[in-house]
Write an enzyme that holds these catalytic residues in place. Structure first.
Site, PDB file in Angstrom:
ATOM      1  N   GLU A   1       2.273  -2.518  -6.000  1.00  2.00           N
ATOM      2  CA  GLU A   1       1.141  -3.345  -6.413  1.00  2.00           C
ATOM      3  C   GLU A   1       0.990  -3.363  -7.935  1.00  2.00           C
ATOM      4  O   GLU A   1       1.153  -2.350  -8.595  1.00  2.00           O
ATOM      5  CB  GLU A   1      -0.161  -2.812  -5.798  1.00  2.00           C
ATOM      6  CG  GLU A   1      -0.204  -2.908  -4.285  1.00  2.00           C
ATOM      7  CD  GLU A   1      -0.255  -4.355  -3.776  1.00  2.00           C
ATOM      8  OE1 GLU A   1      -0.587  -5.264  -4.559  1.00  2.00           O
ATOM      9  OE2 GLU A   1       0.041  -4.548  -2.571  1.00  2.00           O
TER      10      GLU A   1
ATOM     11  N   CYS B   1      -6.788   0.321   0.468  1.00  2.00           N
ATOM     12  CA  CYS B   1      -5.621   0.538  -0.389  1.00  2.00           C
ATOM     13  C   CYS B   1      -5.967   0.220  -1.834  1.00  2.00           C
ATOM     14  O   CYS B   1      -5.686   1.001  -2.750  1.00  2.00           O
ATOM     15  CB  CYS B   1      -4.441  -0.285   0.110  1.00  2.00           C
ATOM     16  SG  CYS B   1      -3.872   0.321   1.710  1.00  2.00           S
TER      17      CYS B   1
ATOM     18  N   HIS C   1       2.579  -0.848  -1.100  1.00  2.00           N
ATOM     19  CA  HIS C   1       2.349  -1.296   0.276  1.00  2.00           C
ATOM     20  C   HIS C   1       3.701  -1.402   0.981  1.00  2.00           C
ATOM     21  O   HIS C   1       4.674  -1.893   0.401  1.00  2.00           O
ATOM     22  CB  HIS C   1       1.676  -2.674   0.284  1.00  2.00           C
ATOM     23  CG  HIS C   1       0.194  -2.621   0.471  1.00  2.00           C
ATOM     24  ND1 HIS C   1      -0.687  -3.163  -0.425  1.00  2.00           N
ATOM     25  CD2 HIS C   1      -0.571  -2.100   1.478  1.00  2.00           C
ATOM     26  CE1 HIS C   1      -1.933  -2.975   0.018  1.00  2.00           C
ATOM     27  NE2 HIS C   1      -1.884  -2.329   1.160  1.00  2.00           N
TER      28      HIS C   1
HETATM   29  N1  PCA Z   1      -3.545  -0.130   4.643  1.00  2.00           N
HETATM   30  C1  PCA Z   1      -4.889  -0.638   4.421  1.00  2.00           C
HETATM   31  C2  PCA Z   1      -5.768   0.565   4.406  1.00  2.00           C
HETATM   32  C3  PCA Z   1      -4.970   1.667   4.974  1.00  2.00           C
HETATM   33  C4  PCA Z   1      -3.594   1.179   4.976  1.00  2.00           C
HETATM   34  O1  PCA Z   1      -2.582   1.852   5.261  1.00  2.00           O
HETATM   35  C5  PCA Z   1      -4.978  -1.542   3.204  1.00  2.00           C
HETATM   36  O2  PCA Z   1      -4.008  -2.255   2.928  1.00  2.00           O
HETATM   37  O3  PCA Z   1      -6.012  -1.583   2.534  1.00  2.00           O
END
Ligand code: PCA
Length: 203
Positions: A80, A142, A166
């Site tokens: 990100e 996240c 992610h």
């Molecule tokens: N993904 C979520 C919250 C926990 C996770 O593993 C997110 O993308 O915010």
């Protein structure tokens, strides 16, 4: 030896497995590129996750932080670029549903990742793993955790590279969930291992 705090999340919403958990558990204690990995799992809870993270930052005093989250539906591994000062979204695991709320009322609108995200993406592709920079971590947990660690580094004047990656679903999750793209656990873990190596080489 330097310490890297590697965080994952518990399952949430319709995702009965969170593939970040197994990666964090298996990399915990390993040494990668001069970093000793300290793995921790965070709650999918707007009221708890930030406090848990802060406690880990204060007790472990890591030299760097990489947080992992599942992005169910994404095809690629996606470091990100930015975290924004917003809590919003679906109910968390305790039923909290903040709407347009600031994470830190006095904090910056956003913080850019301080991980070498471009080099990570290039190296992931070099290693045969699809990857691209993501320009939004959303407004759920996240984004929250990414914002909190960057805010901590900024306000405590710490030169602590921090950021968020992610990952797509694992096959294990996709079988249970239905129509989402997935990777093998081995590839997901190799991807994160690769990103940690890139971080280590960049210092
Ligand atoms: N993904 C979520 C919250 C926990 C996770 O593993 C997110 O993308 O915010």
């Amino acid at each position: 030896m330097k310490t890297l705090l590697l965080t994952g999340f518990e399952p949430f919403l319709s995702f009965t497995i969170n593939p970040t958990m197994r990666i964090v558990e298996e990399l915990n204690g390993q040494e990668i590129g001069g970093y000793k990995i300290q793995g921790e799992i965070l709650s999918v809870d707007f009221k708890k996750a930030g406090k848990q993270l802060l406690e880990h930052l204060e007790t472990i005093k890591p030299d760097a932080v990489i947080s992992l989250g599942l992005a169910g539906g994404r095809f690629k591994m996606t470091p990100e670029r930015i975290a924004i000062n917003v809590n919003d979204g679906e109910p968390d695991n305790s039923g909290n549903t903040p709407v347009d709320e600031a994470i830190q009322p006095e904090g910056a609108d956003g913080y850019m990742s301080t991980l070498p995200i471009r080099a990570m993406v290039n190296q992931l592709k070099e290693a045969g793993l699809p990857a691209e920079i993501s320009n939004t971590a959303g407004t759920y947990l996240c984004n929250h955790v990414m914002y909190q660690s960057l805010h901590y580094a900024k306000t405590h004047n710490k030169k602590m590279p921090s950021g968020f990656i992610h990952i797509p679903a694992s096959h294990e999750l996709a079988i249970q969930h239905g129509k989402i793209p997935s990777w093998s656990h081995e590839d997901l873990k190799r991807g994160i291992y690769t990103c940690i190596q890139v971080l280590a080489e960049h210092e």
